[in-house]
Design a protein around this motif. Sequence first.
Motif, short mmCIF file in Angstrom:
data_model
loop_
_atom_site.label_atom_id
_atom_site.label_comp_id
_atom_site.label_asym_id
_atom_site.label_seq_id
_atom_site.Cartn_x
_atom_site.Cartn_y
_atom_site.Cartn_z
N ILE A 13 -14.47 70.58 33.27
CA ILE A 13 -13.60 69.53 32.75
C ILE A 13 -14.26 68.80 31.59
N ILE A 14 -15.52 68.49 31.72
CA ILE A 14 -16.24 67.81 30.64
C ILE A 14 -16.29 68.68 29.39
N ARG A 15 -16.60 69.96 29.56
CA ARG A 15 -16.65 70.88 28.40
C ARG A 15 -15.31 70.95 27.69
N HIS A 16 -14.24 71.14 28.45
CA HIS A 16 -12.92 71.28 27.83
C HIS A 16 -12.46 69.96 27.22
N THR A 17 -12.80 68.85 27.84
CA THR A 17 -12.46 67.54 27.27
C THR A 17 -13.17 67.32 25.94
N THR A 19 -14.20 69.66 23.88
CA THR A 19 -13.62 70.56 22.89
C THR A 19 -12.27 70.04 22.40
N ILE A 20 -11.44 69.56 23.31
CA ILE A 20 -10.15 68.99 22.91
C ILE A 20 -10.35 67.77 22.03
N THR A 21 -11.32 66.93 22.38
CA THR A 21 -11.62 65.76 21.56
C THR A 21 -12.09 66.18 20.18
N SER A 22 -12.93 67.19 20.12
CA SER A 22 -13.42 67.69 18.84
C SER A 22 -12.27 68.19 17.97
N VAL A 23 -11.37 68.96 18.56
CA VAL A 23 -10.22 69.47 17.81
C VAL A 23 -9.30 68.34 17.36
N ALA A 24 -9.13 67.33 18.22
CA ALA A 24 -8.23 66.22 17.90
C ALA A 24 -8.79 65.28 16.83
N VAL A 25 -10.10 65.09 16.81
CA VAL A 25 -10.71 64.15 15.88
C VAL A 25 -10.98 64.79 14.51
N THR A 26 -11.03 66.10 14.45
CA THR A 26 -11.34 66.79 13.19
C THR A 26 -10.37 66.45 12.07
N PRO A 27 -9.05 66.45 12.28
CA PRO A 27 -8.16 66.09 11.17
C PRO A 27 -8.41 64.67 10.65
N VAL A 55 -15.61 73.31 14.12
CA VAL A 55 -14.60 73.23 15.17
C VAL A 55 -14.18 74.63 15.62
N VAL A 56 -14.08 75.56 14.71
CA VAL A 56 -13.74 76.93 15.07
C VAL A 56 -14.83 77.52 15.98
N ASP A 58 -16.92 75.87 17.88
CA ASP A 58 -16.84 75.18 19.17
C ASP A 58 -15.70 75.73 20.02
N THR A 59 -14.56 75.94 19.41
CA THR A 59 -13.40 76.45 20.14
C THR A 59 -13.63 77.88 20.62
N VAL A 60 -14.19 78.72 19.75
CA VAL A 60 -14.45 80.10 20.14
C VAL A 60 -15.46 80.15 21.28
N VAL A 61 -16.51 79.36 21.17
CA VAL A 61 -17.54 79.39 22.21
C VAL A 61 -16.99 78.87 23.54
N GLN A 62 -16.24 77.79 23.51
CA GLN A 62 -15.79 77.17 24.76
C GLN A 62 -14.58 77.85 25.39
N TRP A 63 -13.65 78.33 24.57
CA TRP A 63 -12.39 78.84 25.12
C TRP A 63 -12.26 80.35 25.10
N VAL A 64 -12.92 81.02 24.16
CA VAL A 64 -12.80 82.48 24.09
C VAL A 64 -14.02 83.16 24.70
N PHE A 65 -15.20 82.68 24.34
CA PHE A 65 -16.43 83.33 24.80
C PHE A 65 -16.85 82.83 26.18
N ASP A 66 -16.92 81.54 26.37
CA ASP A 66 -17.35 80.91 27.62
C ASP A 66 -18.64 81.55 28.13
N PRO A 67 -19.74 81.38 27.39
CA PRO A 67 -20.96 82.11 27.72
C PRO A 67 -21.71 81.51 28.90
N VAL A 68 -22.38 82.39 29.59
CA VAL A 68 -23.37 82.02 30.59
C VAL A 68 -24.63 82.75 30.15
N ILE A 69 -25.55 82.01 29.55
CA ILE A 69 -26.75 82.64 28.97
C ILE A 69 -27.87 82.53 29.98
#
Length: 152
Positions: A13-17, A19-27, A55-56, A58-69
């Motif tokens: 929840i914290i990660r997705h929040t 990322t959403i904040t990052s996308v929302a504040v960028t404009p 932002v791209v 951040d979005t790719v890492v959090q929503w598409v990749f979702d890595p566990v390193i």
Amino acid sequence: CRHLIEPPLAFKIIRHTMTITSVAVTPLCAYIVKSSSAITRPYSNLLVALLMLSVVVDTVVQWVFDPVILMPLLCTFRGAPLINIPLSAAACSAITFSLVAFSGVLYIALFLYRHQAIVPAGSRFKFALSKQIIFLVGISPVFLAFGPTYYV
């Protein structure tokens, strides 16, 4: 390849929040940069490009990749991505590495622009805009090759 242990729900929840904040504040940030009278138009364009690329990534890492390193080895698993594009963890890593490395080209472009603004006319370090662009286009493949090199 999926990791067997699910991360805690609060962490997701914290990660997705964030990322959403990052996308929302960028404009808003892009608007502030573009409307500032203290920044020249080319420099503000470069700053906005860097902001959008961040932002791209951040979005790719959090929503598409979702890595566990897993450390200390570079062994990467995909978690449970929100946008489940059928890519391997290595392909997602390659895309992420290329995007992050390309931000290096934008940082170099920002440095060149500011450097050229303070270099006196007639200096051997004063480069024409066309030569700056040729230099940046020339180094871009090197930075973009980081991801595919890792993948191979």
